[in-house]
Design a protein around this motif. Sequence first.
Motif, PDB file in Angstrom:
ATOM      1  N   GLN A   1       0.830  -1.224   0.000  1.00 53.17           N
ATOM      2  CA  GLN A   1       0.000   0.000   0.000  1.00 53.17           C
ATOM      3  C   GLN A   1       0.861   1.269   0.000  1.00 53.17           C
ATOM      4  O   GLN A   1       0.474   2.278  -0.581  1.00 53.17           O
ATOM      5  CB  GLN A   1      -1.030   0.016   1.149  1.00 53.17           C
ATOM      6  CG  GLN A   1      -0.468   0.051   2.546  1.00 53.17           C
ATOM      7  CD  GLN A   1      -0.272  -1.348   3.141  1.00 53.17           C
ATOM      8  OE1 GLN A   1      -0.235  -2.341   2.404  1.00 53.17           O
ATOM      9  NE2 GLN A   1      -0.132  -1.445   4.448  1.00 53.17           N
TER      10      GLN A   1
ATOM     11  N   VAL B   1       1.986   1.772  -3.637  1.00 52.80           N
ATOM     12  CA  VAL B   1       0.883   2.302  -4.437  1.00 52.80           C
ATOM     13  C   VAL B   1       0.694   3.792  -4.145  1.00 52.80           C
ATOM     14  O   VAL B   1       0.560   4.609  -5.052  1.00 52.80           O
ATOM     15  CB  VAL B   1      -0.425   1.507  -4.188  1.00 52.80           C
ATOM     16  CG1 VAL B   1      -1.604   2.168  -4.878  1.00 52.80           C
ATOM     17  CG2 VAL B   1      -0.263   0.065  -4.653  1.00 52.80           C
ATOM     18  N   ARG B   2       0.738   4.143  -2.865  1.00 49.98           N
ATOM     19  CA  ARG B   2       0.583   5.541  -2.462  1.00 49.98           C
ATOM     20  C   ARG B   2       1.688   6.396  -3.092  1.00 49.98           C
ATOM     21  O   ARG B   2       1.416   7.457  -3.642  1.00 49.98           O
ATOM     22  CB  ARG B   2       0.620   5.660  -0.929  1.00 49.98           C
ATOM     23  CG  ARG B   2       0.505   7.104  -0.420  1.00 49.98           C
ATOM     24  CD  ARG B   2       0.585   7.207   1.120  1.00 49.98           C
ATOM     25  NE  ARG B   2       1.688   6.464   1.723  1.00 49.98           N
ATOM     26  CZ  ARG B   2       2.978   6.871   1.719  1.00 49.98           C
ATOM     27  NH1 ARG B   2       3.317   8.008   1.127  1.00 49.98           N
ATOM     28  NH2 ARG B   2       3.912   6.141   2.288  1.00 49.98           N
TER      29      ARG B   2
ATOM     30  N   THR C   1       1.060   6.862  -6.747  1.00 52.50           N
ATOM     31  CA  THR C   1      -0.088   7.755  -6.930  1.00 52.50           C
ATOM     32  C   THR C   1       0.306   9.206  -6.685  1.00 52.50           C
ATOM     33  O   THR C   1      -0.114  10.106  -7.405  1.00 52.50           O
ATOM     34  CB  THR C   1      -1.234   7.354  -5.968  1.00 52.50           C
ATOM     35  OG1 THR C   1      -1.474   5.957  -6.132  1.00 52.50           O
ATOM     36  CG2 THR C   1      -2.506   8.107  -6.281  1.00 52.50           C
ATOM     37  N   GLU C   2       1.150   9.412  -5.671  1.00 60.84           N
ATOM     38  CA  GLU C   2       1.557  10.776  -5.326  1.00 60.84           C
ATOM     39  C   GLU C   2       2.752  11.267  -6.140  1.00 60.84           C
ATOM     40  O   GLU C   2       3.115  12.431  -6.057  1.00 60.84           O
ATOM     41  CB  GLU C   2       1.923  10.844  -3.832  1.00 60.84           C
ATOM     42  CG  GLU C   2       0.730  10.655  -2.917  1.00 60.84           C
ATOM     43  CD  GLU C   2       1.139  10.529  -1.446  1.00 60.84           C
ATOM     44  OE1 GLU C   2       2.353  10.564  -1.134  1.00 60.84           O
ATOM     45  OE2 GLU C   2       0.231  10.375  -0.618  1.00 60.84           O
ATOM     46  N   TYR C   3       3.362  10.366  -6.890  1.00 61.33           N
ATOM     47  CA  TYR C   3       4.562  10.722  -7.650  1.00 61.33           C
ATOM     48  C   TYR C   3       4.274  11.851  -8.620  1.00 61.33           C
ATOM     49  O   TYR C   3       3.304  11.835  -9.365  1.00 61.33           O
ATOM     50  CB  TYR C   3       5.081   9.504  -8.419  1.00 61.33           C
ATOM     51  CG  TYR C   3       6.315   9.807  -9.233  1.00 61.33           C
ATOM     52  CD1 TYR C   3       7.554   9.944  -8.630  1.00 61.33           C
ATOM     53  CD2 TYR C   3       6.236   9.971 -10.613  1.00 61.33           C
ATOM     54  CE1 TYR C   3       8.691  10.221  -9.378  1.00 61.33           C
ATOM     55  CE2 TYR C   3       7.360  10.259 -11.368  1.00 61.33           C
ATOM     56  CZ  TYR C   3       8.582  10.384 -10.737  1.00 61.33           C
ATOM     57  OH  TYR C   3       9.704  10.667 -11.478  1.00 61.33           O
TER      58      TYR C   3
END
Length: 126
Positions: A111, A114-115, A118-120
């Motif tokens: 997780q 994934v975070r 996503t925030e990249y």
Amino acid sequence: RMLMSWEIKSGLPIYTQLLEELKRRIVSGQYEPGEKLLPVRELAQEAKVNPNTMQKALAELERQNLVYAVRTTGRYITEDIQLIEQTKDEFAKSHVQTYYKEMSTLGYEKQDMVRMITEYNEEDGR
């Protein structure tokens, strides 16, 4: 159109690097389906490698059906779009595996990974 230059690094077999780069050019659309490739000697010269090594990489691409040869005119990129997409997915999966392994060794959970993706922000990578 401008092709990326060949980046041959030490540490990895040249043959493997040529194969990867040629595949990358095919799946990214730098080489278009049905496009005629330069002759082996010219490709080898461009990559600054031995023509035999380039020949070996091209023969492997033929074996994988990503390239086909016409005896009198040379080699061409496959027109099998499905095969190109499948190869592209395999490429992506291997990158994901590498990322997952690296991040796991740093102690990140899935997780978190994934975070982070996503925030990249693309600016971070420049």
